[in-house]
Design a protein around this motif. Sequence first.
Motif, PDB file in Angstrom:
ATOM      1  N   THR A  42       0.826  -1.212   0.000  1.00 13.88           N
ATOM      2  CA  THR A  42       0.000   0.000   0.000  1.00 13.88           C
ATOM      3  C   THR A  42       0.859   1.260   0.000  1.00 13.88           C
ATOM      4  OG1 THR A  42      -0.136  -0.044   2.416  1.00 13.88           O
ATOM      5  CG2 THR A  42      -1.905  -1.134   1.198  1.00 13.88           C
ATOM      6  N   ASP A  43       2.162   1.109   0.393  1.00 16.34           N
ATOM      7  CA  ASP A  43       3.046   2.274   0.465  1.00 16.34           C
ATOM      8  C   ASP A  43       3.652   2.635  -0.882  1.00 16.34           C
ATOM      9  OD1 ASP A  43       2.583   2.520   3.136  1.00 16.34           O
ATOM     10  OD2 ASP A  43       4.420   1.526   3.777  1.00 16.34           O
ATOM     11  N   GLU A  44       4.045   1.630  -1.662  1.00 22.52           N
ATOM     12  CA  GLU A  44       4.764   1.915  -2.908  1.00 22.52           C
ATOM     13  C   GLU A  44       4.517   0.820  -3.942  1.00 22.52           C
ATOM     14  OE1 GLU A  44       9.143   1.375  -2.470  1.00 22.52           O
ATOM     15  OE2 GLU A  44       8.662   1.049  -0.355  1.00 22.52           O
ATOM     16  N   ALA A  45       4.918   1.120  -5.170  1.00 21.73           N
ATOM     17  CA  ALA A  45       4.725   0.165  -6.273  1.00 21.73           C
ATOM     18  C   ALA A  45       6.008  -0.632  -6.493  1.00 21.73           C
ATOM     19  CB  ALA A  45       4.359   0.912  -7.548  1.00 21.73           C
ATOM     20  N   PHE A  46       5.852  -1.884  -6.912  1.00 20.65           N
ATOM     21  CA  PHE A  46       6.994  -2.751  -7.157  1.00 20.65           C
ATOM     22  C   PHE A  46       6.876  -3.368  -8.557  1.00 20.65           C
ATOM     23  CE2 PHE A  46       6.325  -2.705  -2.579  1.00 20.65           C
ATOM     24  CZ  PHE A  46       7.592  -2.389  -2.109  1.00 20.65           C
ATOM     25  N   ASP A  47       8.048  -3.687  -9.110  1.00 20.63           N
ATOM     26  CA  ASP A  47       8.067  -4.406 -10.389  1.00 20.63           C
ATOM     27  C   ASP A  47       7.992  -5.910 -10.169  1.00 20.63           C
ATOM     28  OD1 ASP A  47       8.573  -2.144 -12.257  1.00 20.63           O
ATOM     29  OD2 ASP A  47      10.357  -1.939 -11.015  1.00 20.63           O
ATOM     30  N   LEU A  48       8.559  -6.360  -9.062  1.00 16.48           N
ATOM     31  CA  LEU A  48       8.640  -7.801  -8.818  1.00 16.48           C
ATOM     32  C   LEU A  48       8.511  -8.060  -7.317  1.00 16.48           C
ATOM     33  CD1 LEU A  48       9.301 -10.625 -10.131  1.00 16.48           C
ATOM     34  CD2 LEU A  48      11.675 -10.195  -9.471  1.00 16.48           C
ATOM     35  N   ILE A  49       7.818  -9.148  -6.983  1.00 18.37           N
ATOM     36  CA  ILE A  49       7.681  -9.576  -5.584  1.00 18.37           C
ATOM     37  C   ILE A  49       8.188 -11.006  -5.481  1.00 18.37           C
ATOM     38  CG2 ILE A  49       6.066 -10.014  -3.697  1.00 18.37           C
ATOM     39  CD1 ILE A  49       4.196  -7.939  -5.084  1.00 18.37           C
ATOM     40  N   VAL A  50       9.134 -11.221  -4.559  1.00 15.93           N
ATOM     41  CA  VAL A  50       9.630 -12.573  -4.287  1.00 15.93           C
ATOM     42  C   VAL A  50       9.157 -12.921  -2.884  1.00 15.93           C
ATOM     43  CG1 VAL A  50      11.650 -14.056  -4.137  1.00 15.93           C
ATOM     44  CG2 VAL A  50      11.653 -12.114  -5.717  1.00 15.93           C
ATOM     45  N   THR A  51       8.307 -13.918  -2.767  1.00 13.95           N
ATOM     46  CA  THR A  51       7.699 -14.201  -1.465  1.00 13.95           C
ATOM     47  C   THR A  51       7.782 -15.672  -1.093  1.00 13.95           C
ATOM     48  OG1 THR A  51       5.653 -14.082  -0.168  1.00 13.95           O
ATOM     49  CG2 THR A  51       5.405 -14.408  -2.539  1.00 13.95           C
ATOM     50  N   ASP A  52       8.026 -15.896   0.197  1.00 13.61           N
ATOM     51  CA  ASP A  52       7.995 -17.249   0.737  1.00 13.61           C
ATOM     52  C   ASP A  52       6.541 -17.741   0.713  1.00 13.61           C
ATOM     53  OD1 ASP A  52       8.758 -19.575   1.847  1.00 13.61           O
ATOM     54  OD2 ASP A  52       9.168 -18.787   3.862  1.00 13.61           O
ATOM     55  N   LEU A  53       6.375 -19.058   0.625  1.00 17.10           N
ATOM     56  CA  LEU A  53       5.019 -19.585   0.549  1.00 17.10           C
ATOM     57  C   LEU A  53       4.386 -19.706   1.937  1.00 17.10           C
ATOM     58  CD1 LEU A  53       2.787 -20.641  -1.256  1.00 17.10           C
ATOM     59  CD2 LEU A  53       3.765 -22.930  -1.031  1.00 17.10           C
ATOM     60  N   ARG A  54       5.188 -20.161   2.914  1.00 17.36           N
ATOM     61  CA  ARG A  54       4.620 -20.384   4.248  1.00 17.36           C
ATOM     62  C   ARG A  54       5.271 -19.451   5.267  1.00 17.36           C
ATOM     63  NH1 ARG A  54       3.419 -26.853   4.963  1.00 17.36           N
ATOM     64  NH2 ARG A  54       2.263 -27.105   3.015  1.00 17.36           N
ATOM     65  N   MET A  55       4.455 -18.675   5.975  1.00 14.46           N
ATOM     66  CA  MET A  55       4.935 -17.733   7.000  1.00 14.46           C
ATOM     67  C   MET A  55       3.960 -17.788   8.178  1.00 14.46           C
ATOM     68  SD  MET A  55       6.015 -14.630   4.446  1.00 14.46           S
ATOM     69  CE  MET A  55       4.557 -14.831   3.443  1.00 14.46           C
ATOM     70  N   PRO A  56       4.386 -17.343   9.333  1.00 10.75           N
ATOM     71  CA  PRO A  56       3.533 -17.469  10.527  1.00 10.75           C
ATOM     72  C   PRO A  56       2.196 -16.760  10.388  1.00 10.75           C
ATOM     73  CG  PRO A  56       5.799 -16.983  11.163  1.00 10.75           C
ATOM     74  CD  PRO A  56       5.745 -16.856   9.681  1.00 10.75           C
ATOM     75  N   ASP A  57       2.150 -15.598   9.776  1.00 15.33           N
ATOM     76  CA  ASP A  57       0.894 -14.830   9.751  1.00 15.33           C
ATOM     77  C   ASP A  57       0.162 -14.925   8.415  1.00 15.33           C
ATOM     78  OD1 ASP A  57       2.777 -13.473   8.311  1.00 15.33           O
ATOM     79  OD2 ASP A  57       2.175 -11.484   9.013  1.00 15.33           O
ATOM     80  N   GLY A  58       0.564 -15.825   7.545  1.00 17.17           N
ATOM     81  CA  GLY A  58      -0.139 -15.980   6.274  1.00 17.17           C
ATOM     82  C   GLY A  58       0.705 -16.766   5.287  1.00 17.17           C
ATOM     83  N   THR A  59       0.224 -16.866   4.069  1.00 17.47           N
ATOM     84  CA  THR A  59       0.939 -17.628   3.046  1.00 17.47           C
ATOM     85  C   THR A  59       1.343 -16.713   1.886  1.00 17.47           C
ATOM     86  OG1 THR A  59      -1.003 -18.144   1.699  1.00 17.47           O
ATOM     87  CG2 THR A  59      -0.558 -19.583   3.585  1.00 17.47           C
ATOM     88  N   GLY A  60       2.208 -17.268   1.052  1.00 15.94           N
ATOM     89  CA  GLY A  60       2.603 -16.537  -0.148  1.00 15.94           C
ATOM     90  C   GLY A  60       1.409 -16.285  -1.070  1.00 15.94           C
ATOM     91  N   LEU A  61       0.435 -17.178  -1.015  1.00 15.69           N
ATOM     92  CA  LEU A  61      -0.769 -16.979  -1.836  1.00 15.69           C
ATOM     93  C   LEU A  61      -1.550 -15.761  -1.347  1.00 15.69           C
ATOM     94  CD1 LEU A  61      -1.990 -20.666  -2.272  1.00 15.69           C
ATOM     95  CD2 LEU A  61      -0.528 -19.313  -3.763  1.00 15.69           C
ATOM     96  N   ASP A  62      -1.509 -15.513  -0.008  1.00 13.49           N
ATOM     97  CA  ASP A  62      -2.142 -14.299   0.527  1.00 13.49           C
ATOM     98  C   ASP A  62      -1.408 -13.047   0.041  1.00 13.49           C
ATOM     99  OD1 ASP A  62      -4.034 -15.783   1.951  1.00 13.49           O
ATOM    100  OD2 ASP A  62      -2.642 -16.048   3.641  1.00 13.49           O
ATOM    101  N   VAL A  63      -0.059 -13.143   0.009  1.00 16.59           N
ATOM    102  CA  VAL A  63       0.730 -12.013  -0.518  1.00 16.59           C
ATOM    103  C   VAL A  63       0.373 -11.774  -1.977  1.00 16.59           C
ATOM    104  CG1 VAL A  63       3.052 -11.194  -1.046  1.00 16.59           C
ATOM    105  CG2 VAL A  63       2.629 -12.435   1.090  1.00 16.59           C
ATOM    106  N   LEU A  64       0.221 -12.863  -2.712  1.00 16.70           N
ATOM    107  CA  LEU A  64      -0.120 -12.754  -4.139  1.00 16.70           C
ATOM    108  C   LEU A  64      -1.475 -12.054  -4.314  1.00 16.70           C
ATOM    109  CD1 LEU A  64       0.453 -15.588  -6.709  1.00 16.70           C
ATOM    110  CD2 LEU A  64      -1.555 -14.145  -6.846  1.00 16.70           C
ATOM    111  N   ARG A  65      -2.447 -12.443  -3.488  1.00 17.94           N
ATOM    112  CA  ARG A  65      -3.777 -11.816  -3.595  1.00 17.94           C
ATOM    113  C   ARG A  65      -3.698 -10.328  -3.236  1.00 17.94           C
ATOM    114  NH1 ARG A  65      -5.041 -16.737  -0.828  1.00 17.94           N
ATOM    115  NH2 ARG A  65      -6.081 -18.229  -2.220  1.00 17.94           N
TER     116      ARG A  65
END
Length: 448
Positions: A42-65
């Motif tokens: 929500t703070d800034e725009a990115f060209d690419l996001i590299v995200t882990d799939l499993r994290m304590p407070d959510g999943t990479g699929l949540d980051v993707l959404r």
Amino acid sequence: MAGILIVDDETSARLTLALLLRKRGHRVREADGLTAAAKALTDEAFDLIVTDLRMPDGTGLDVLRAAKAHCPEADIILLTAYAGWESAKEAMQLGALDYFEKGREPDELLHRIDRALQEKALKRENENLRRQVEERFGLPGIIAHSAVMRRVLDLVARVAPTDATVLIQGESGTGKELIAKAIHHASPQARGPFVAVNCGALPEALLESELFGHVKGAFTGASAAKKGLFEEAHQGTLFLDEIGEMPQQLQVKLLRALQSGEVRPVGSNQAGTVEARVLAATNRDLEQMVRQGGFREDLFYRLNVIAIALPPLRERREDLPLLAEHFLERLGAKQGRDLRLSPDALDRLLGYAWPGNVRELENAIERAAILSRGDTVGIEDLPPHVAASLALGQAPTLPPQQSLAGVEKSHIIQTLERCGWNYSRASAALGIGRTTLWRKLKEYRIAR
């Protein structure tokens, strides 16, 4: 430099990847989980996001959404130590670009990131080029302020999104191919090729081969098979210029191709299916040619689904100053000069009939720009026949039994058009003051 968001709850892995990417000159922001990632998105725009799939407070699929909601232009690569086809399948269905298993060589991940950023840059460059083409050939790029051309452009805008066949008619030099390109670039076929052929420039046998192609050995000299222009224009637009010059034998074959969507190369027994929108143009009166037997009636009606008639320049004189300024500006930019027309030169341009229409005007302005010693183009820089001629082109025919007031109104309108709706020049040409001209405009309800 690209903007990259790294989302990973493993601090060492996140810091290492961020360090490597910063060394490559990228702007990197780190997030240790879904909450921090959502805030970053929500703070800034990115060209690419590299995200882990499993994290304590959510999943990479949540980051993707979250990325699709706040930063839809970003590409996403998912990382996981728990590789599984189901997760990969769901990630790709949600729009992830790639999927990478943790623990593999970091160089391979960096290679995939580089490739993703290169593809994104190439896509952005292609979009920029497409916008430039659309600005050049799209409707906004056509200089037309006269009422008659505004009606033409309105028709072009309405017909372009369809797949209807269009017949563009007008004198030579009126810009038929420019209109055809504008239709193509505003149509669903815009991503396909625009292929043009002048039907009057080729002999019959060669035109047939050009349009439909030929197989090897179809005729003497056919040493190899050749693809025809119909096939070249597949999923795009085929522009048949000077269609009135097409021999009647070929008209039959063209009609069959338009009706069935199938083309058969010269010398072949096999027909192929082609999806191409066909636009045609002519400077001849096809209806008269049909009556005289010079053009097939069925082909005429097949081509004439939508007819666009381009007016000659003499019937849209108010566009002439804008066209002249446009050509002069373009030529001046090439020469590094700030070129302009003198008022006298513009008067001579407005007084000439322009039988060659916009093309002749463009050539005359180019000549004047080359010969002009200073930045102001004068009468002496114009072609002699343009500079010497004070005769106007064909004037509109007055209706019979017109009243004196009607004659005066018509004369005022013609003079305004001749002067490009410049009220000072028009009042001078009419031999009346500006105040008198304004009074008559109000009296006769004349408005541009």
